[in-house]
Motif scaffolding. Structure first.
Motif, mmCIF file in Angstrom:
data_model
loop_
_atom_site.group_PDB
_atom_site.id
_atom_site.type_symbol
_atom_site.label_atom_id
_atom_site.label_comp_id
_atom_site.label_asym_id
_atom_site.label_seq_id
_atom_site.Cartn_x
_atom_site.Cartn_y
_atom_site.Cartn_z
ATOM 1 N N LYS A 199 -36.015 -5.205 32.082
ATOM 2 C CA LYS A 199 -36.590 -5.930 30.945
ATOM 3 C C LYS A 199 -37.638 -5.092 30.226
ATOM 4 O O LYS A 199 -37.784 -5.144 29.020
ATOM 5 C CB LYS A 199 -37.234 -7.225 31.446
ATOM 6 C CG LYS A 199 -36.227 -8.242 31.906
ATOM 7 C CD LYS A 199 -36.888 -9.529 32.255
ATOM 8 C CE LYS A 199 -37.439 -9.533 33.661
ATOM 9 N NZ LYS A 199 -38.184 -10.695 34.021
ATOM 10 N N THR A 200 -38.392 -4.305 31.028
ATOM 11 C CA THR A 200 -39.511 -3.560 30.437
ATOM 12 C C THR A 200 -39.050 -2.479 29.473
ATOM 13 O O THR A 200 -39.837 -1.948 28.717
ATOM 14 C CB THR A 200 -40.352 -2.902 31.536
ATOM 15 O OG1 THR A 200 -39.456 -2.281 32.438
ATOM 16 C CG2 THR A 200 -41.196 -3.908 32.261
ATOM 17 N N GLU A 201 -37.756 -2.136 29.500
ATOM 18 C CA GLU A 201 -37.274 -1.093 28.581
ATOM 19 C C GLU A 201 -37.194 -1.600 27.142
ATOM 20 O O GLU A 201 -37.136 -0.827 26.210
ATOM 21 C CB GLU A 201 -35.882 -0.619 29.001
ATOM 22 C CG GLU A 201 -35.896 0.193 30.267
ATOM 23 C CD GLU A 201 -34.481 0.463 30.747
ATOM 24 O OE1 GLU A 201 -33.516 0.167 30.021
ATOM 25 O OE2 GLU A 201 -34.355 0.952 31.873
ATOM 26 N N PHE A 202 -37.149 -2.898 26.997
ATOM 27 C CA PHE A 202 -37.028 -3.458 25.656
ATOM 28 C C PHE A 202 -38.319 -3.278 24.856
ATOM 29 O O PHE A 202 -39.415 -3.426 25.399
ATOM 30 C CB PHE A 202 -36.730 -4.966 25.730
ATOM 31 C CG PHE A 202 -35.275 -5.293 25.847
ATOM 32 C CD1 PHE A 202 -34.554 -5.725 24.750
ATOM 33 C CD2 PHE A 202 -34.624 -5.181 27.070
ATOM 34 C CE1 PHE A 202 -33.214 -6.039 24.850
ATOM 35 C CE2 PHE A 202 -33.289 -5.491 27.195
ATOM 36 C CZ PHE A 202 -32.579 -5.918 26.071
ATOM 37 N N LYS B 254 -26.137 -8.962 29.659
ATOM 38 C CA LYS B 254 -25.609 -7.618 29.376
ATOM 39 C C LYS B 254 -25.141 -7.495 27.935
ATOM 40 O O LYS B 254 -24.777 -6.429 27.459
ATOM 41 C CB LYS B 254 -24.452 -7.304 30.323
ATOM 42 C CG LYS B 254 -24.928 -7.159 31.754
ATOM 43 C CD LYS B 254 -23.985 -6.304 32.573
ATOM 44 C CE LYS B 254 -24.588 -5.848 33.879
ATOM 45 N NZ LYS B 254 -25.230 -6.899 34.665
ATOM 46 N N GLN B 255 -25.120 -8.650 27.233
ATOM 47 C CA GLN B 255 -24.575 -8.626 25.874
ATOM 48 C C GLN B 255 -25.651 -8.783 24.808
ATOM 49 O O GLN B 255 -26.710 -9.345 25.074
ATOM 50 C CB GLN B 255 -23.575 -9.770 25.731
ATOM 51 C CG GLN B 255 -22.283 -9.430 26.411
ATOM 52 C CD GLN B 255 -21.508 -10.642 26.796
ATOM 53 O OE1 GLN B 255 -22.063 -11.645 27.234
ATOM 54 N NE2 GLN B 255 -20.212 -10.547 26.630
ATOM 55 N N ASP B 256 -25.354 -8.297 23.629
ATOM 56 C CA ASP B 256 -26.220 -8.570 22.493
ATOM 57 C C ASP B 256 -26.194 -10.079 22.246
ATOM 58 O O ASP B 256 -25.130 -10.695 22.346
ATOM 59 C CB ASP B 256 -25.710 -7.849 21.239
ATOM 60 C CG ASP B 256 -25.815 -6.342 21.379
ATOM 61 O OD1 ASP B 256 -26.428 -5.884 22.358
ATOM 62 O OD2 ASP B 256 -25.290 -5.628 20.506
ATOM 63 N N SER B 257 -27.356 -10.658 21.947
ATOM 64 C CA SER B 257 -27.405 -12.121 21.818
ATOM 65 C C SER B 257 -28.263 -12.554 20.635
ATOM 66 O O SER B 257 -29.237 -11.880 20.286
ATOM 67 C CB SER B 257 -28.038 -12.768 23.061
ATOM 68 O OG SER B 257 -27.754 -12.079 24.228
ATOM 69 N N SER C 250 -31.383 -10.108 20.495
ATOM 70 C CA SER C 250 -31.520 -8.921 21.352
ATOM 71 C C SER C 250 -30.322 -7.994 21.168
ATOM 72 O O SER C 250 -29.171 -8.455 21.071
ATOM 73 C CB SER C 250 -31.657 -9.324 22.825
ATOM 74 O OG SER C 250 -30.440 -9.787 23.323
ATOM 75 N N PHE C 251 -30.639 -6.691 21.086
ATOM 76 C CA PHE C 251 -29.591 -5.675 20.907
ATOM 77 C C PHE C 251 -29.820 -4.561 21.912
ATOM 78 O O PHE C 251 -30.918 -3.998 21.975
ATOM 79 C CB PHE C 251 -29.628 -5.108 19.475
ATOM 80 C CG PHE C 251 -29.361 -6.154 18.435
ATOM 81 C CD1 PHE C 251 -28.057 -6.541 18.132
ATOM 82 C CD2 PHE C 251 -30.406 -6.783 17.782
ATOM 83 C CE1 PHE C 251 -27.810 -7.533 17.189
ATOM 84 C CE2 PHE C 251 -30.170 -7.772 16.843
ATOM 85 C CZ PHE C 251 -28.864 -8.146 16.545
ATOM 86 N N LYS D 154 -19.608 -7.004 19.570
ATOM 87 C CA LYS D 154 -19.565 -8.359 20.125
ATOM 88 C C LYS D 154 -20.986 -8.887 20.305
ATOM 89 O O LYS D 154 -21.796 -8.276 21.012
ATOM 90 C CB LYS D 154 -18.846 -8.350 21.471
ATOM 91 C CG LYS D 154 -17.344 -8.084 21.355
ATOM 92 C CD LYS D 154 -16.628 -8.722 22.521
ATOM 93 C CE LYS D 154 -15.117 -8.680 22.448
ATOM 94 N NZ LYS D 154 -14.532 -9.019 21.166
ATOM 95 N N ILE D 155 -21.290 -9.994 19.644
ATOM 96 C CA ILE D 155 -22.624 -10.605 19.767
ATOM 97 C C ILE D 155 -22.440 -12.049 20.215
ATOM 98 O O ILE D 155 -21.640 -12.795 19.646
ATOM 99 C CB ILE D 155 -23.390 -10.580 18.417
ATOM 100 C CG1 ILE D 155 -23.471 -9.139 17.868
ATOM 101 C CG2 ILE D 155 -24.787 -11.162 18.594
ATOM 102 C CD1 ILE D 155 -24.169 -9.012 16.524
#
Ligand code: UTP
Length: 334
Positions: A3-6, A124-127, A170-171, A210-211
């Motif tokens: 999470k911290t990478e975001f 794991k997906q863009d949302s 989130s991407f 894919k989002i």
């Protein structure tokens, strides 16, 4: 994905015109809701979700925002980019392209979510967060096929769905997002006069990305007086502050800053009173009283009282500034 990478991108450059007169001197995100400014709730939620790096897009009254963040969020690494002209949300996010590498979480500066933000980063997906709304024409909307977004349209005149985009995205690969934004900015395309974030994401979808739409119930808008009061009610219900006041009746839920003075009054339900405010001999319900405001001998409900404002005495004695809204019927904060 850790999470911290975001990096969180928070655009707060807007003028908040729908919240005038308050936003003539205060940026929208510094207006109080519950026990702190709107941006405080957002940064607390980001911290709780494990975010360490934040990039904010500042413009209108940005210095005041920087001052608040520097004072209260020393534990976050916050960088700023300036948006001198408010050309739209897509433009604001595009300006952050040199601040961000790796995955990105975008959250709008006037949206408080009652949801665990970390789920947007562990997926794991863009949302994109979505919610069914009554009037989708005011929003960006998504169409969904096979569990993924198949089309995105900003403020459609004839919406084909009522699934509105509600301000968190989130991407995992921010380069793809910034490439789409770059294409959009280069093309000069605007919708309703602005470079729209929805149009950039629509390009990604068109390119086959894919989002996933993530339904969210707890979405609280702070963009208008009525929604700000609604969000205030929600936060007070949720946090259940305990408050004391001299010779007064407190009807919970209420937040009274320990640095406020309240006496000889009836306060609540659903009232927030900021630091340094002074309330005397008044009856107040369903209202937000910002810091250092002074209220005496008043009976207020459904009201927003700005920082350092004075509201006192009989209602036929007023000293009212430009664009102030003072009505003695029930419709002051619709
Ligand atoms: P809004 O359109 O709700 O905010 O944008 P606003 O423009 O401040 O408010 P009104 O419509 O005049 O009342 C949503 C978020 O995106 C930011 C705003 O600051 C807000 O947090 N934003 C919008 C930008 O940073 N730049 C823009 O060009 C547009």
């Amino acid at each position: 994905m850790k999470k911290t990478e975001f990096t969180a991108v928070v655009p707060v450059a807007g003028m908040g015109t729908r919240l005038r007169p308050h936003t003539y001197t205060y940026p929208k995100v510094l207006l109080t809701v519950g026990d702190k400014p709107i941006i405080g709730h957002i940064l607390d939620d980001l911290s709780a979700a494990g975010i360490k790096k934040v990039c904010m897009v500042v413009g209108y009254l940005g210095e005041k925002i920087k001052e608040y963040v520097a004072k209260n969020y020393k534990h976050l690494q916050v960088s700023y980019v300036a948006q001198d002209e408010q050309k739209g949300l897509g433009h604001a996010i595009w300006l952050t392209r040199r601040c961000v590498t790796g995955p990105v979480l975008v959250i709008l500066g006037d949206t408080i979510l009652d949801a665990d933000l970390s789920k947007f980063m562990t997926s794991k997906q863009d949302s994109i967060a979505v919610k069914r709304v009554e009037d989708p024409r005011r929003f960006g909307v998504v169409e969904v096929k096979g569990g993924y977004i198949s089309a995105m349209i900003e403020k459609p005149e004839k919406p084909r769905t009522n699934l509105a985009i509600v301000g968190i995205y989130s991407f995992h690969n921010s380069s793809l997002l910034y490439n789409s934004l770059e294409k959009l900015v280069d093309s000069g395309k605007t919708t309703k006069g602005e470079i729209q974030f929805t149009d950039a994401m629509a390009l990604m979808v068109k390119d086959g990305r894919k989002i996933k739409p993530v339904p969210i119930d707890g979405w609280y808008d702070c963009g208008k007086p009525g929604t700000l009061l609604e969000t205030n009610r929600h936060i007070l219900d949720k946090k259940k502050f305990s408050c004391k006041a001299k010779n007064s009746l407190i009807i919970p839920p209420v937040y009274i800053s320990p640095a406020a003075k309240v006496r000889n009054s009836i306060v609540g339900p659903y009232v927030s009173i900021g630091a340094g405010a002074d309330i005397d001999s008044s009856i107040i319900s369903d209202s937000i009283v910002n810091e250092k405001a002074a209220i005496s001998n008043m009976n207020l409900s459904g009201s927003l009282v700005g920082p350092s404002a004075t509201v006192a005495g009989r209602k036929d004695q007023l000293n009212v500034g430009e664009n102030s809204e003072i009505r003695f019927d029930k419709s002051a904060c619709q």
